[in-house]
Motif scaffolding. Structure first.
Motif, PDB file in Angstrom:
ATOM      1  N   THR A  27     -76.958  20.723   1.964  1.00  0.00           N
ATOM      2  CA  THR A  27     -77.495  19.361   1.899  1.00  0.00           C
ATOM      3  C   THR A  27     -76.377  18.285   1.698  1.00  0.00           C
ATOM      4  OG1 THR A  27     -77.542  19.830  -0.582  1.00  0.00           O
ATOM      5  CG2 THR A  27     -79.657  20.218   0.556  1.00  0.00           C
ATOM      6  N   GLY A  28     -75.205  18.868   1.740  1.00  0.00           N
ATOM      7  CA  GLY A  28     -74.233  18.008   1.927  1.00  0.00           C
ATOM      8  C   GLY A  28     -73.050  18.466   2.522  1.00  0.00           C
ATOM      9  N   ILE A  29     -71.683  17.857   2.729  1.00  0.00           N
ATOM     10  CA  ILE A  29     -70.638  18.240   3.591  1.00  0.00           C
ATOM     11  C   ILE A  29     -70.168  19.148   2.985  1.00  0.00           C
ATOM     12  CG2 ILE A  29     -69.075  17.938   5.493  1.00  0.00           C
ATOM     13  CD1 ILE A  29     -70.648  15.329   6.026  1.00  0.00           C
ATOM     14  N   PRO A  30     -69.552  20.435   2.950  1.00  0.00           N
ATOM     15  CA  PRO A  30     -68.734  21.105   2.199  1.00  0.00           C
ATOM     16  C   PRO A  30     -67.224  20.784   2.568  1.00  0.00           C
ATOM     17  CG  PRO A  30     -69.660  22.821   3.411  1.00  0.00           C
ATOM     18  CD  PRO A  30     -70.306  21.386   3.555  1.00  0.00           C
ATOM     19  N   LYS A  31     -66.150  21.342   1.812  1.00  0.00           N
ATOM     20  CA  LYS A  31     -64.729  21.319   2.161  1.00  0.00           C
ATOM     21  C   LYS A  31     -64.546  22.623   2.984  1.00  0.00           C
ATOM     22  CE  LYS A  31     -63.099  18.521  -1.583  1.00  0.00           C
ATOM     23  NZ  LYS A  31     -62.230  18.175  -2.861  1.00  0.00           N
ATOM     24  N   THR A  32     -65.117  23.856   2.963  1.00  0.00           N
ATOM     25  CA  THR A  32     -64.911  24.751   3.640  1.00  0.00           C
ATOM     26  C   THR A  32     -66.392  25.352   4.138  1.00  0.00           C
ATOM     27  OG1 THR A  32     -65.008  26.231   1.735  1.00  0.00           O
ATOM     28  CG2 THR A  32     -62.872  25.703   2.014  1.00  0.00           C
ATOM     29  N   MET A  33     -66.020  26.465   5.022  1.00  0.00           N
ATOM     30  CA  MET A  33     -67.287  26.933   5.922  1.00  0.00           C
ATOM     31  C   MET A  33     -67.089  28.174   6.160  1.00  0.00           C
ATOM     32  SD  MET A  33     -66.703  24.952   9.512  1.00  0.00           S
ATOM     33  CE  MET A  33     -65.416  25.197  10.238  1.00  0.00           C
ATOM     34  N   LYS A  34     -67.958  29.011   6.995  1.00  0.00           N
ATOM     35  CA  LYS A  34     -67.693  30.062   7.643  1.00  0.00           C
ATOM     36  C   LYS A  34     -67.795  30.056   8.878  1.00  0.00           C
ATOM     37  CE  LYS A  34     -70.170  33.156   4.165  1.00  0.00           C
ATOM     38  NZ  LYS A  34     -71.242  34.043   3.718  1.00  0.00           N
ATOM     39  N   ALA A  35     -66.808  30.993   9.869  1.00  0.00           N
ATOM     40  CA  ALA A  35     -66.764  30.560  11.112  1.00  0.00           C
ATOM     41  C   ALA A  35     -66.192  32.122  11.403  1.00  0.00           C
ATOM     42  CB  ALA A  35     -65.544  29.456  11.381  1.00  0.00           C
ATOM     43  N   VAL A  36     -66.178  32.180  12.904  1.00  0.00           N
ATOM     44  CA  VAL A  36     -66.077  33.287  13.747  1.00  0.00           C
ATOM     45  C   VAL A  36     -64.318  32.905  14.308  1.00  0.00           C
ATOM     46  CG1 VAL A  36     -66.122  34.994  15.496  1.00  0.00           C
ATOM     47  CG2 VAL A  36     -68.170  33.863  14.457  1.00  0.00           C
ATOM     48  N   VAL A  37     -63.550  33.707  13.601  1.00  0.00           N
ATOM     49  CA  VAL A  37     -61.981  33.501  14.003  1.00  0.00           C
ATOM     50  C   VAL A  37     -61.469  34.732  14.548  1.00  0.00           C
ATOM     51  CG1 VAL A  37     -61.719  31.939  12.041  1.00  0.00           C
ATOM     52  CG2 VAL A  37     -61.155  34.199  11.815  1.00  0.00           C
ATOM     53  N   PHE A  38     -60.485  34.240  15.493  1.00  0.00           N
ATOM     54  CA  PHE A  38     -59.439  35.513  15.993  1.00  0.00           C
ATOM     55  C   PHE A  38     -58.437  35.890  15.199  1.00  0.00           C
ATOM     56  CE2 PHE A  38     -55.964  36.323  19.248  1.00  0.00           C
ATOM     57  CZ  PHE A  38     -56.461  37.665  19.733  1.00  0.00           C
ATOM     58  N   ASP A  39     -58.601  37.161  14.592  1.00  0.00           N
ATOM     59  CA  ASP A  39     -57.426  37.626  13.673  1.00  0.00           C
ATOM     60  C   ASP A  39     -56.272  37.975  14.584  1.00  0.00           C
ATOM     61  OD1 ASP A  39     -58.056  40.179  14.545  1.00  0.00           O
ATOM     62  OD2 ASP A  39     -58.384  40.827  12.603  1.00  0.00           O
ATOM     63  N   GLY A  40     -56.117  38.076  15.870  1.00  0.00           N
ATOM     64  CA  GLY A  40     -55.061  38.519  16.588  1.00  0.00           C
ATOM     65  C   GLY A  40     -55.252  39.643  17.180  1.00  0.00           C
ATOM     66  N   THR A  41     -56.472  40.448  16.864  1.00  0.00           N
ATOM     67  CA  THR A  41     -56.908  41.564  17.804  1.00  0.00           C
ATOM     68  C   THR A  41     -58.483  41.788  17.972  1.00  0.00           C
ATOM     69  OG1 THR A  41     -56.947  42.935  15.593  1.00  0.00           O
ATOM     70  CG2 THR A  41     -54.959  43.229  16.979  1.00  0.00           C
ATOM     71  N   VAL A  42     -59.369  41.191  16.832  1.00  0.00           N
ATOM     72  CA  VAL A  42     -60.555  41.159  17.169  1.00  0.00           C
ATOM     73  C   VAL A  42     -60.968  39.660  16.649  1.00  0.00           C
ATOM     74  CG1 VAL A  42     -60.829  43.642  16.927  1.00  0.00           C
ATOM     75  CG2 VAL A  42     -61.087  42.020  14.850  1.00  0.00           C
ATOM     76  N   ALA A  43     -62.405  39.451  16.667  1.00  0.00           N
ATOM     77  CA  ALA A  43     -63.127  38.583  16.202  1.00  0.00           C
ATOM     78  C   ALA A  43     -63.869  38.923  14.854  1.00  0.00           C
ATOM     79  CB  ALA A  43     -64.282  37.903  16.933  1.00  0.00           C
ATOM     80  N   LYS A  44     -63.436  37.937  13.675  1.00  0.00           N
ATOM     81  CA  LYS A  44     -64.223  38.202  12.541  1.00  0.00           C
ATOM     82  C   LYS A  44     -64.923  36.841  11.957  1.00  0.00           C
ATOM     83  CE  LYS A  44     -60.791  41.742  11.202  1.00  0.00           C
ATOM     84  NZ  LYS A  44     -59.848  41.907  10.105  1.00  0.00           N
ATOM     85  N   VAL A  45     -65.959  37.160  11.228  1.00  0.00           N
ATOM     86  CA  VAL A  45     -66.581  36.046  10.431  1.00  0.00           C
ATOM     87  C   VAL A  45     -65.753  36.048   9.024  1.00  0.00           C
ATOM     88  CG1 VAL A  45     -68.494  35.206   9.239  1.00  0.00           C
ATOM     89  CG2 VAL A  45     -68.645  36.359  11.477  1.00  0.00           C
ATOM     90  N   GLN A  46     -65.204  34.943   8.938  1.00  0.00           N
ATOM     91  CA  GLN A  46     -64.580  34.664   7.811  1.00  0.00           C
ATOM     92  C   GLN A  46     -65.089  33.413   6.944  1.00  0.00           C
ATOM     93  OE1 GLN A  46     -60.260  34.537   8.419  1.00  0.00           O
ATOM     94  NE2 GLN A  46     -59.994  36.622   9.205  1.00  0.00           N
ATOM     95  N   ASP A  47     -64.808  33.310   5.756  1.00  0.00           N
ATOM     96  CA  ASP A  47     -65.356  32.096   4.941  1.00  0.00           C
ATOM     97  C   ASP A  47     -64.111  31.394   4.154  1.00  0.00           C
ATOM     98  OD1 ASP A  47     -64.271  33.737   3.011  1.00  0.00           O
ATOM     99  OD2 ASP A  47     -66.165  33.939   1.828  1.00  0.00           O
ATOM    100  N   LYS A  48     -64.411  30.334   3.563  1.00  0.00           N
ATOM    101  CA  LYS A  48     -63.380  29.566   3.112  1.00  0.00           C
ATOM    102  C   LYS A  48     -62.255  28.991   4.153  1.00  0.00           C
ATOM    103  CE  LYS A  48     -63.082  31.674  -1.286  1.00  0.00           C
ATOM    104  NZ  LYS A  48     -62.519  32.664  -2.312  1.00  0.00           N
ATOM    105  N   ILE A  49     -62.937  28.655   5.463  1.00  0.00           N
ATOM    106  CA  ILE A  49     -62.341  27.900   6.469  1.00  0.00           C
ATOM    107  C   ILE A  49     -62.613  26.395   6.293  1.00  0.00           C
ATOM    108  CG2 ILE A  49     -62.226  27.606   9.078  1.00  0.00           C
ATOM    109  CD1 ILE A  49     -61.353  30.615   8.169  1.00  0.00           C
ATOM    110  N   LYS A  50     -61.413  25.944   6.568  1.00  0.00           N
ATOM    111  CA  LYS A  50     -61.449  24.135   6.255  1.00  0.00           C
ATOM    112  C   LYS A  50     -62.458  23.714   7.362  1.00  0.00           C
ATOM    113  CE  LYS A  50     -57.252  23.332   4.060  1.00  0.00           C
ATOM    114  NZ  LYS A  50     -55.843  22.540   4.579  1.00  0.00           N
ATOM    115  N   VAL A  51     -63.448  22.678   6.974  1.00  0.00           N
ATOM    116  CA  VAL A  51     -64.220  22.127   7.904  1.00  0.00           C
ATOM    117  C   VAL A  51     -63.454  21.278   8.635  1.00  0.00           C
ATOM    118  CG1 VAL A  51     -66.298  20.236   7.969  1.00  0.00           C
ATOM    119  CG2 VAL A  51     -66.466  22.214   6.162  1.00  0.00           C
ATOM    120  N   PRO A  52     -63.696  21.209  10.128  1.00  0.00           N
ATOM    121  CA  PRO A  52     -62.687  20.278  10.891  1.00  0.00           C
ATOM    122  C   PRO A  52     -62.625  18.839  10.413  1.00  0.00           C
ATOM    123  CG  PRO A  52     -63.939  21.605  12.257  1.00  0.00           C
ATOM    124  CD  PRO A  52     -64.895  21.750  10.921  1.00  0.00           C
ATOM    125  N   PHE A  53     -61.569  18.297  10.589  1.00  0.00           N
ATOM    126  CA  PHE A  53     -61.108  16.707  10.418  1.00  0.00           C
ATOM    127  C   PHE A  53     -61.848  16.082  11.506  1.00  0.00           C
ATOM    128  CE2 PHE A  53     -58.729  12.766  11.231  1.00  0.00           C
ATOM    129  CZ  PHE A  53     -58.626  12.254  10.008  1.00  0.00           C
TER     130      PHE A  53
END
Length: 226
Positions: free
Chosen positions: A56-82
């Motif tokens: 209902t509002g814009i948080p400071k962090t989010m979940k996203a699929v990120v490249f960890d160097g070898t595989v793709a992982k879902v991680q939380d506490k990712i900063k919402v883009p500027f």
């Protein structure tokens, strides 16, 4: 268990709609749990109804699929883009997978920690400066693409709960275009296919931007079509 609410639209002959990244507590693996449309009676969520299922509002962090160097992982506490000048922040409702997405992972074509994904559709939640007031408004449904897995802006990609998109390569969707209304999968059912056809929902609109803008760039810049 954590659930990352995100709809994936895979670009094949038929559209395969998947929902809810199923994330293990240790964030080591994830799988796609899919969703099934009601094919007997075509129904849709309005964007407003769908947003109530998200934030209902814009948080400071989010979940996203990120490249960890070898595989793709879902991680939380990712900063919402500027939100840079000329950009829109959208709340992601649907994304589409492209060959470049898995190639970024398979061939290590991106920095560690970069958010993946290029094709995206969602609803505008923030408008950056420099965008004319009559072009976009908060609440508009749009589709666009970003360079997920990039070195230049690793903190921005389509496979996330929020995404910053360039207004110049963003398409405003008709107000009548909504999300399909889905029901739960039956036990043992892994996915559901939506037959090819007209782009008539936010999910299917997510499949357009990369292909559309690529084709347009070739026609204009290479073939000189005005």
């Amino acid at each position: 268990m954590n659930y990352f609410h995100l709809i994936l639209t895979f670009k094949f002959k038929s559209f395969i709609i998947c929902n809810f990244f199923h994330v293990c507590n240790n964030n080591q693996t994830y799988q796609f749990n899919s969703i099934r449309p009601n094919n007997n009676n075509k129904q849709y969520f309005s964007t407003t109804d769908k947003i109530k299922m998200f934030f209902t509002g814009i948080p400071k962090t989010m979940k996203a699929v990120v490249f960890d160097g070898t595989v793709a992982k879902v991680q939380d506490k990712i900063k919402v883009p500027f939100v840079d000048d000329g950009f829109l922040l959208i709340q992601v409702l649907a994304v589409a997978a492209n060959p470049m997405d898995w190639k970024h992972v398979e061939f290590g074509m991106g920095p560690k920690g970069a958010i993946l994904g290029c094709d995206v559709a969602g609803v505008v939640v923030t408008i950056g400066s420099g965008i004319p007031a009559d072009e976009y408004k908060v609440g508009d449904n749009v589709c666009a693409f970003v360079h997920g897995g990039s070195f230049r802006k690793p903190g921005n990609g389509a496979f996330a709960q929020f995404c910053a998109v360039d207004a110049n390569i963003t398409f405003k969707l008709p107000e009548t275009m909504m999300l399909h209304k889905h029901t739960a999968l039956k036990p043992g059912q892994d996915f559901i296919e939506i037959d090819e056809g007209p782009v008539d929902s936010i999910e299917t609109a997510a499949t357009m931007p990369v292909a559309l803008i690529t084709a347009g760039a070739i026609l204009v810049h290479e073939l000189g079509v005005n």
